[in-house]
Design a protein around this motif. Structure first.
Motif, PDB file in Angstrom:
ATOM      1  N   GLU A  32       0.839  -1.199   0.000  1.00 42.91           N
ATOM      2  CA  GLU A  32       0.000   0.000   0.000  1.00 42.91           C
ATOM      3  C   GLU A  32       0.875   1.251   0.000  1.00 42.91           C
ATOM      4  O   GLU A  32       1.689   1.448   0.907  1.00 42.91           O
ATOM      5  N   ILE A  33       0.731   2.078  -1.030  1.00 45.36           N
ATOM      6  CA  ILE A  33       1.494   3.322  -1.118  1.00 45.36           C
ATOM      7  C   ILE A  33       0.574   4.448  -1.580  1.00 45.36           C
ATOM      8  O   ILE A  33      -0.589   4.227  -1.927  1.00 45.36           O
ATOM      9  N   ILE A  34       1.130   5.650  -1.609  1.00 44.69           N
ATOM     10  CA  ILE A  34       0.363   6.827  -2.024  1.00 44.69           C
ATOM     11  C   ILE A  34       0.536   7.073  -3.517  1.00 44.69           C
ATOM     12  O   ILE A  34       1.645   6.998  -4.053  1.00 44.69           O
ATOM     13  N   GLY A  35      -0.571   7.350  -4.179  1.00 39.94           N
ATOM     14  CA  GLY A  35      -0.534   7.779  -5.569  1.00 39.94           C
ATOM     15  C   GLY A  35      -1.000   9.219  -5.681  1.00 39.94           C
ATOM     16  O   GLY A  35      -1.730   9.720  -4.824  1.00 39.94           O
ATOM     17  N   PHE A  36      -0.570   9.883  -6.739  1.00 36.91           N
ATOM     18  CA  PHE A  36      -0.909  11.283  -6.952  1.00 36.91           C
ATOM     19  C   PHE A  36      -1.655  11.370  -8.284  1.00 36.91           C
ATOM     20  O   PHE A  36      -1.072  11.113  -9.343  1.00 36.91           O
ATOM     21  N   VAL A  37      -2.910  11.701  -8.246  1.00 38.09           N
ATOM     22  CA  VAL A  37      -3.766  11.598  -9.432  1.00 38.09           C
ATOM     23  C   VAL A  37      -3.359  12.596 -10.514  1.00 38.09           C
ATOM     24  O   VAL A  37      -3.287  13.800 -10.291  1.00 38.09           O
ATOM     25  N   GLU A  38      -3.094  12.046 -11.689  1.00 39.94           N
ATOM     26  CA  GLU A  38      -2.728  12.852 -12.849  1.00 39.94           C
ATOM     27  C   GLU A  38      -3.962  13.213 -13.676  1.00 39.94           C
ATOM     28  O   GLU A  38      -4.126  14.349 -14.107  1.00 39.94           O
ATOM     29  N   SER A  39      -4.834  12.230 -13.886  1.00 37.77           N
ATOM     30  CA  SER A  39      -6.019  12.500 -14.715  1.00 37.77           C
ATOM     31  C   SER A  39      -7.158  11.558 -14.318  1.00 37.77           C
ATOM     32  O   SER A  39      -6.933  10.485 -13.753  1.00 37.77           O
ATOM     33  N   VAL A  40      -8.383  11.981 -14.622  1.00 41.34           N
ATOM     34  CA  VAL A  40      -9.594  11.192 -14.361  1.00 41.34           C
ATOM     35  C   VAL A  40     -10.401  11.145 -15.663  1.00 41.34           C
ATOM     36  O   VAL A  40     -10.793  12.189 -16.195  1.00 41.34           O
ATOM     37  N   THR A  41     -10.625   9.925 -16.179  1.00 45.48           N
ATOM     38  CA  THR A  41     -11.355   9.772 -17.439  1.00 45.48           C
ATOM     39  C   THR A  41     -12.574   8.869 -17.222  1.00 45.48           C
ATOM     40  O   THR A  41     -12.415   7.705 -16.816  1.00 45.48           O
ATOM     41  N   PRO A  42     -13.797   9.370 -17.464  1.00 46.65           N
ATOM     42  CA  PRO A  42     -15.005   8.532 -17.259  1.00 46.65           C
ATOM     43  C   PRO A  42     -15.177   7.507 -18.384  1.00 46.65           C
ATOM     44  O   PRO A  42     -14.892   7.785 -19.552  1.00 46.65           O
ATOM     45  N   TYR A  43     -15.615   6.311 -18.010  1.00 43.38           N
ATOM     46  CA  TYR A  43     -15.935   5.239 -18.961  1.00 43.38           C
ATOM     47  C   TYR A  43     -17.307   4.679 -18.615  1.00 43.38           C
ATOM     48  O   TYR A  43     -17.806   4.845 -17.502  1.00 43.38           O
ATOM     49  N   GLU A  44     -17.874   3.965 -19.572  1.00 44.71           N
ATOM     50  CA  GLU A  44     -19.182   3.368 -19.348  1.00 44.71           C
ATOM     51  C   GLU A  44     -19.115   2.235 -18.332  1.00 44.71           C
ATOM     52  O   GLU A  44     -20.016   2.047 -17.520  1.00 44.71           O
ATOM     53  N   SER A  45     -18.025   1.461 -18.388  1.00 38.21           N
ATOM     54  CA  SER A  45     -17.950   0.292 -17.510  1.00 38.21           C
ATOM     55  C   SER A  45     -16.503  -0.079 -17.254  1.00 38.21           C
ATOM     56  O   SER A  45     -15.582   0.378 -17.952  1.00 38.21           O
ATOM     57  N   LEU A  46     -16.313  -0.937 -16.252  1.00 43.18           N
ATOM     58  CA  LEU A  46     -14.973  -1.451 -15.945  1.00 43.18           C
ATOM     59  C   LEU A  46     -14.445  -2.282 -17.105  1.00 43.18           C
ATOM     60  O   LEU A  46     -13.251  -2.234 -17.425  1.00 43.18           O
ATOM     61  N   GLU A  47     -15.325  -3.039 -17.737  1.00 39.26           N
ATOM     62  CA  GLU A  47     -14.909  -3.875 -18.863  1.00 39.26           C
ATOM     63  C   GLU A  47     -14.326  -3.029 -19.990  1.00 39.26           C
ATOM     64  O   GLU A  47     -13.331  -3.398 -20.629  1.00 39.26           O
ATOM     65  N   GLU A  48     -14.968  -1.873 -20.234  1.00 38.14           N
ATOM     66  CA  GLU A  48     -14.481  -0.975 -21.292  1.00 38.14           C
ATOM     67  C   GLU A  48     -13.089  -0.448 -20.950  1.00 38.14           C
ATOM     68  O   GLU A  48     -12.216  -0.340 -21.820  1.00 38.14           O
ATOM     69  N   ILE A  49     -12.864  -0.120 -19.663  1.00 36.26           N
ATOM     70  CA  ILE A  49     -11.547   0.371 -19.228  1.00 36.26           C
ATOM     71  C   ILE A  49     -10.491  -0.712 -19.425  1.00 36.26           C
ATOM     72  O   ILE A  49      -9.422  -0.470 -20.002  1.00 36.26           O
ATOM     73  N   ASN A  50     -10.786  -1.926 -18.935  1.00 34.60           N
ATOM     74  CA  ASN A  50      -9.815  -3.013 -19.042  1.00 34.60           C
ATOM     75  C   ASN A  50      -9.491  -3.344 -20.498  1.00 34.60           C
ATOM     76  O   ASN A  50      -8.346  -3.656 -20.844  1.00 34.60           O
ATOM     77  N   LYS A  51     -10.510  -3.233 -21.352  1.00 37.34           N
ATOM     78  CA  LYS A  51     -10.292  -3.507 -22.771  1.00 37.34           C
ATOM     79  C   LYS A  51      -9.382  -2.446 -23.390  1.00 37.34           C
ATOM     80  O   LYS A  51      -8.479  -2.758 -24.172  1.00 37.34           O
ATOM     81  N   SER A  52      -9.624  -1.189 -23.027  1.00 30.88           N
ATOM     82  CA  SER A  52      -8.813  -0.106 -23.601  1.00 30.88           C
ATOM     83  C   SER A  52      -7.361  -0.163 -23.123  1.00 30.88           C
ATOM     84  O   SER A  52      -6.440   0.177 -23.858  1.00 30.88           O
TER      85      SER A  52
END
Length: 722
Positions: free
Chosen positions: A42-62
């Motif tokens: 477990e570590i800290i991340g610093f958010v660079e960008s936020v992109t909305p998708y229709e579903s998790l499946e679409e994200i994993n596919k992309s």
């Protein structure tokens, strides 16, 4: 579902990229910290960008792989403005550093993207609930007081009304709410008017106001009135509703600059420097981010304050090496200031009586606009005397205080005036030598001699902090024959002064006496109020200080810096002497300066005596040209360090062999061991800095990817080469 790209908390260059995670939290915004699982940790991340998708499946596919969810969101809002995020990315490339290290450098420690997260201080506040509640007369007083103020600190109300506050809360008449602690700003600061400008000042300020270039080098003699020019230009900007940043190199200069700024702009000024605790830094940072203040005064780290509408940056004493960060990312404050000014389209004023050679060369070439002030406000420079210690010691005089300097101090004290004595060496003596084997006592962790401190009878290493108490026998030969001291520091000087001038009141300012909070401000205030006759100190008292009753400045071992091997040693010696000399005779009383030196004919000494910067510049530029040093070439230092000397040396050689470009490669050279760490340096010199940085980045990224690689530090345009 949202795709989150974030930088991870990792110092290696080969991991300097964003990593993909997912979240169904629609409130998350770029810049916030998130807790993530990376490589089963477990570590800290610093958010660079936020992109909305229709579903998790679409994200994993992309992405082509299964993205993990973030574990939690640590912030409600980003502490960095979009401009600072952009600055961090530029800074990472400019300094050849991991991007995450730039984010960490910018933020106050309370909210750094680090796994050692610190809690933010919370305060209890009261607000009326508007419920109909039966109250006693005393409770009604509490209710009416809170109602008239909208928000009241619980502690303030408790102090005024005692237990009746809790009773009101218990009855529901008042709501108790926790809020982040905020800095308190007072409104009772008495404002002072602008000072009348001299002809020289007026000409300078007119040139700056009408300057075509955004970067102006204000080269003015010590005591020429640069600060008043800063203040009046800052007023111009604040009148337009914009923000101003005043940068000073040392904490010791902050109190005087803060007082000057507050006298002109009121108490609504943010202060930011290393002397503040983490909570205080966080509160000052918020004042700027929320637009509560328009003026900031601070040291190097203040250059990253979250401005929204920056209108002017002032870098006072721009030549000072304190503006360069020692740790990764090794940025120079001047570069950051100029980059931010370009973003906001505002001006940067680089002010100094002894500009860095690089800045002056740029001004001479027309890259910066040069504005000169060659006259003091009182139109009189102090009279400078040079004492040749070779001759005085031969005559049997003290090697610490020559007879001439003693006479000058005595005369000054008799006139009830003040003295500043500069010795750029703290402690009692510089070395302790065994009477039997003549070995110098060295630090067990560094290749450096220990300094003797008589006040607590200890030996201290001023690099790693190692302390040896009550040494009885020699570590080398085990003899009990005792030790002899060589050289002297500020402690020894203070003792000598107390012996020679027993009725004088002495203040010593060095790293030993200024370690406590607000110690800089308290010591300088005592001196300003006339509670001391003599101020003894290291380089922290050499610049920026303005005391009208100081009529004598003595610089002891003024040419000691010339013996250093660093390529800037002559420049820093000249700077130190000129800056220290400038503390004398700044008001109506005539000033004098006494330089105690061994080599009075050296051009750095002779030009410093005359405060002749232009002649010094011409001399020193010949040396720089012959050696291929800045400003004729750019340099990048690659430092490889490890507890294992063979490993560090091997990797340094590999880096040297793999570097390839139109530049000169020097090394690896062996540096002194520090803190049990062996160090080797590869240095490159060339004309094309961008090509040099890219070449170094590729090699260092490759080397860093190997498991167990030594620490590699890259310093673009290093200020010091030991």
């Amino acid at each position: 579902m949202n795709l989150i790209e974030c930088w991870i908390e990792h110092p290696l260059l080969q991991l300097d990229k964003t990593y993909s995670y997912v979240t169904d939290d629609d409130s998350i915004v770029p810049g916030v910290r998130v807790l993530i699982n990376f490589n089963h940790k477990e570590i800290i991340g610093f958010v660079e960008s936020v992109t909305p998708y229709e579903s998790l499946e679409e994200i994993n596919k992309s992405k082509g792989f299964e993205c993990k969810p973030i574990l939690s969101v640590l912030d409600e809002e980003s502490y960095l403005t979009p401009e600072l995020v952009s600055l961090a990315k530029w800074m990472a490339k400019d300094t050849v550093s991991p991007t995450i290290s730039c984010f960490k450098t910018m933020l106050p420690s309370k909210v750094k993207p680090t796994s050692n997260n610190q809690a933010i201080k919370m305060e209890r506040w009261l607000q009326v609930s508007h419920l109909e509640v039966l109250l006693t007369p005393k409770q009604l007083e509490v209710y009416e007081y809170v109602s008239s103020h909208e928000w009241v600190r619980y502690s303030e109300a408790r102090e005024k009304f005692g237990v009746h506050v809790k009773n009101c809360v218990d009855k529901g008449a008042l709501l108790e709410i926790e809020k982040e602690a905020n800095a308190t700003l007072s409104d009772n600061q008495e404002l002072s008017p602008n000072l009348d400008l001299s002809k020289c000042q007026q000409e300078a300020i007119d040139k700056i106001r009408n300057a075509d270039k955004n970067v102006i080098l204000l080269h003015g003699l010590t005591g020429s009135g640069k600060t008043e020019i800063y203040l009046q230009l800052a007023q111009d900007v604040c009148t337009e509703g914009k923000q101003v940043l005043f940068l000073v190199p040392e904490i010791s200069l902050t109190p005087q600059m803060v007082n000057r700024v507050k006298s002109r702009f009121g108490s609504h000024v943010a202060i930011y420097h290393s002397g503040l605790n983490p909570q205080e830094k966080y509160e000052q940072y918020k004042l700027v981010k929320e637009g509560v203040v328009n003026v900031v005064v601070g040291t190097r780290s203040a250059v990253f304050m979250p401005f929204q509408n920056l209108g002017l940056i002032i870098l006072d004493e721009e030549h000072d090496s304190s503006y360069k960060q020692d740790n990764t990312p090794q940025y120079h404050c001047r570069d950051i200031a100029i980059h931010r000014a370009n973003t906001y389209g505002c001006k940067v004023i680089l002010g100094s009586a002894t500009p860095s050679l690089e800045s002056y060369a740029r001004a001479m070439k027309g890259v910066y606009q040069l504005v000169k002030m060659d006259q003091r406000i009182n139109e009189t420079l102090p009279k400078v005397h040079c004492v040749n210690l070779k001759e005085t010691v031969k005559k049997g005089e003290s090697y610490i205080l020559s007879n001439f300097l003693q006479d000058k101090i005595e005369a000054c004290l008799n006139r009830k005036e003040q003295v500043i004595l500069l010795l750029n060496r703290r402690g009692y003596s510089t070395t302790l030598r065994c009477n039997a084997c003549q070995e110098v006592i060295m630090c067990p962790h560094c290749d450096l001699a220990m300094s003797y401190h008589a006040s607590d009878k200890t030996l201290k290493c001023h690099t790693c902090g190692e302390v040896i108490r009550h040494i009885q026998s020699c570590p080398a030969c085990k003899s009990n024959a005792g030790f002899s001291t060589f050289g002297f520091g500020t402690q020894r000087l203070e003792e000598e002064l107390q012996h020679r001038f027993p009725t004088s009141r002495i203040i010593r300012m060095d790293a030993d006496t200024t370690s406590k909070k607000n110690s800089h401000e308290n010591l300088l205030k005592q001196f300003e109020e006339g509670k001391a006759d003599i101020l003894v100190g290291t380089q922290m008292i050499a610049k920026g200080l303005d005391y009208p009753r100081v009529t004598l400045v003595g610089v002891l071992n003024a040419d000691a810096g010339l013996s250093r091997t660093d390529y800037r040693s002559i420049e820093t010696t000249f700077d130190l002497i000129v800056q220290a000399s400038g503390r004398s005779g700044r008001s109506d009383l005539p000033g004098e300066v006494v330089l105690q030196v061994f080599d009075e004919e050296h051009y750095a000494i002779q030009t410093a005596i005359k405060q002749d910067y232009d002649s010094f510049f011409q001399h020193e530029m010949k040396f720089r040209h012959a050696g291929g040093y800045p400003p004729y070439n750019y340099m990048i230092s690659i430092l490889v360090q490890d507890k294992n000397t063979e490993k560090a040396k091997r990797v340094a050689k590999e880096i040297r062999d793999e570097l390839n470009g139109d530049y000169k490669i020097l090394g690896p050279s062996t540096l002194l061991k520090l803190k049990d760490t062996y160090r080797y340096r590869v240095l490159i010199k060339g004309k094309d800095l961008e090509m040099m940085k890219e070449s170094v980045r590729l090699v260092v990224r490759k080397k860093s990817s190997v498991s167990g690689c030594p620490t590699i530090k890259v310093d673009v345009n290093p200020m010091i080469l030991e």
